[in-house]
Design an enzyme around this catalytic site. Sequence first.
Site, short mmCIF file in Angstrom:
data_model
loop_
_atom_site.label_atom_id
_atom_site.label_comp_id
_atom_site.label_asym_id
_atom_site.label_seq_id
_atom_site.Cartn_x
_atom_site.Cartn_y
_atom_site.Cartn_z
N THR A 149 -0.83 -101.32 78.95
CA THR A 149 -0.40 -100.00 79.53
C THR A 149 0.82 -99.81 79.90
OG1 THR A 149 -1.96 -100.50 81.76
CG2 THR A 149 -3.02 -99.40 80.11
N HIS A 150 1.75 -98.72 79.32
CA HIS A 150 2.63 -98.24 80.57
C HIS A 150 3.96 -99.00 79.37
CE1 HIS A 150 1.38 -96.82 84.79
NE2 HIS A 150 0.35 -97.69 84.21
N SER A 163 21.87 -99.97 55.05
CA SER A 163 23.06 -99.68 56.17
C SER A 163 24.06 -99.72 55.03
CB SER A 163 23.55 -99.86 57.62
OG SER A 163 24.75 -100.28 57.20
N LYS A 171 20.95 -105.32 57.20
CA LYS A 171 20.57 -104.14 58.33
C LYS A 171 19.46 -104.17 57.19
CE LYS A 171 20.08 -101.93 61.27
NZ LYS A 171 20.50 -101.09 62.38
N GLU A 192 10.68 -93.28 60.96
CA GLU A 192 12.11 -92.12 62.00
C GLU A 192 11.56 -90.75 61.43
OE1 GLU A 192 15.58 -94.54 62.90
OE2 GLU A 192 14.74 -94.79 60.90
#
Length: 464
Positions: free
Chosen positions: A160-161, A282, A288, A295
């Site tokens: 949570t949070h 990348s 990468k 995304e």
Amino acid sequence: MQGRSLKKPWGGRFSQETDGLVEVFTQSVHCDVRLYKEDIKGSIVHCEMLMRQGIIRSEEGDKIIQALLEIEREIEEGAFIPDPALEDIHMNIEARLIEKVGPVGGKLHTARSRNDQVVLDERLYLREEVRAVVEGIRHLQKSLVVRAREHLDSLLPGFTHLQHAQPVRLAFYLLAYVEMLERDRERFMDSLKRVNVCPLGAGALAGTPLPIDRDWVAKKLGFPRVSPNAMDTVSDRDFILEFLANAAITMIHLSRMAEELVVWSSPEFSFVELPDSYCTGSSIMPQKKNPDVAELVRGKTGRAVGNLVSLLVVVKGLPLAYNRDLQEDKEALFDTVDTLKMSLRVMAGMYEKVYFKVQEMEKRAKEGFTNATDLADYLVKKGVPFRDAHKMVGELVAYALDKEEPLEDLPLEEMKMVCPMVEEDVYEILELRHGVDGRGSYGGTAKNQVEERLEVWEEQLKNA
Ligand code: ARG
């Protein structure tokens, strides 16, 4: 003499050609060509009705229907390129029809307006797409349920949070998304009763004096209902707004799932390894591996929300009945249909192949004092009021933080200094699995609860 506008079905009262710029500005065929199948289907049934009602002769109707089927084939084979000067797919098909069969083709548009024709096409289109979306949701739910079965006993910290809160089963986590998606599915299914209404026969806005049979048309096209007010019929786009709203909510859900995969695949979390086949590299950094698919699902959510807002603004403040502004509904609709269906597919593919790093998850599940609530509940069982227990455990956590040790590594005497009623049996309480399986309330993360719900889902999705 007369210019290009004569070519247009409405050219009669015009003495000037349409400005070239206006033609480009007002056309919609680049996008509504997607409705050609629905348009032809609707036209054929409309024509059959005109024949049945004796409004046109059956030889005439037969000719029209034959030609419409040919036009469908021409479009499918790419042999018929719509002309933007004819504005939309509806007028393109009509013009081609007249080109093929002569003036008799002009009888097809009897007792019909493009205003009711457009909505008919959109409703025929959307009811199929809603079913496709529902199937896409089912497929994603199935992928999640398969992985949940596999990971019934894998544990991870629940947050949570985004702070460690209490440990949970991975299956429980994945089923949370299945529940979320189920509400989305229900919303789409429910919307069908408002999509599945036959608008044809509304005419331009007020019906027609010709003896049409709207019920017959509705039945033939598989609509359980006929729209009861012609004005409302041609100006209503809330069936599309509702779809866009449902799609925006679903995309928001997908974006939350996507965000989690992005975060979980970072080395800081290291909870999952995404499949190479769903990642890209990348162009400059050789090391990468980026979670681009997740995304992009997150990013494309912007479109879905934007499309909803865009049509809401188009419809806002429009007086009855049809207004040309409404032509702007299509791009939003098609874009959201494409974006949503694709996003559902890639998310399903990603969940099917993602590798869950369960050892790492379980290790982290023990960190951050995720068993502190269990200790407080233990004290409650010994008769301590919950608020006092909360305070004591808080103090013990502060003490343990100082010593840089988890609660379960503190010797009993040290615990007793803060919580005098703690006994030897506390160590069992502090174990990870004890904490998870202790939460057996309905809807909790204990094994029996999760397994029961998992079985319900397996049963429900068996034939999906
Ligand atoms: N292209 C228009 C649309 O999609 C067709 C309806 C046109 N009706 C009219 N009265 N101009 O909305």
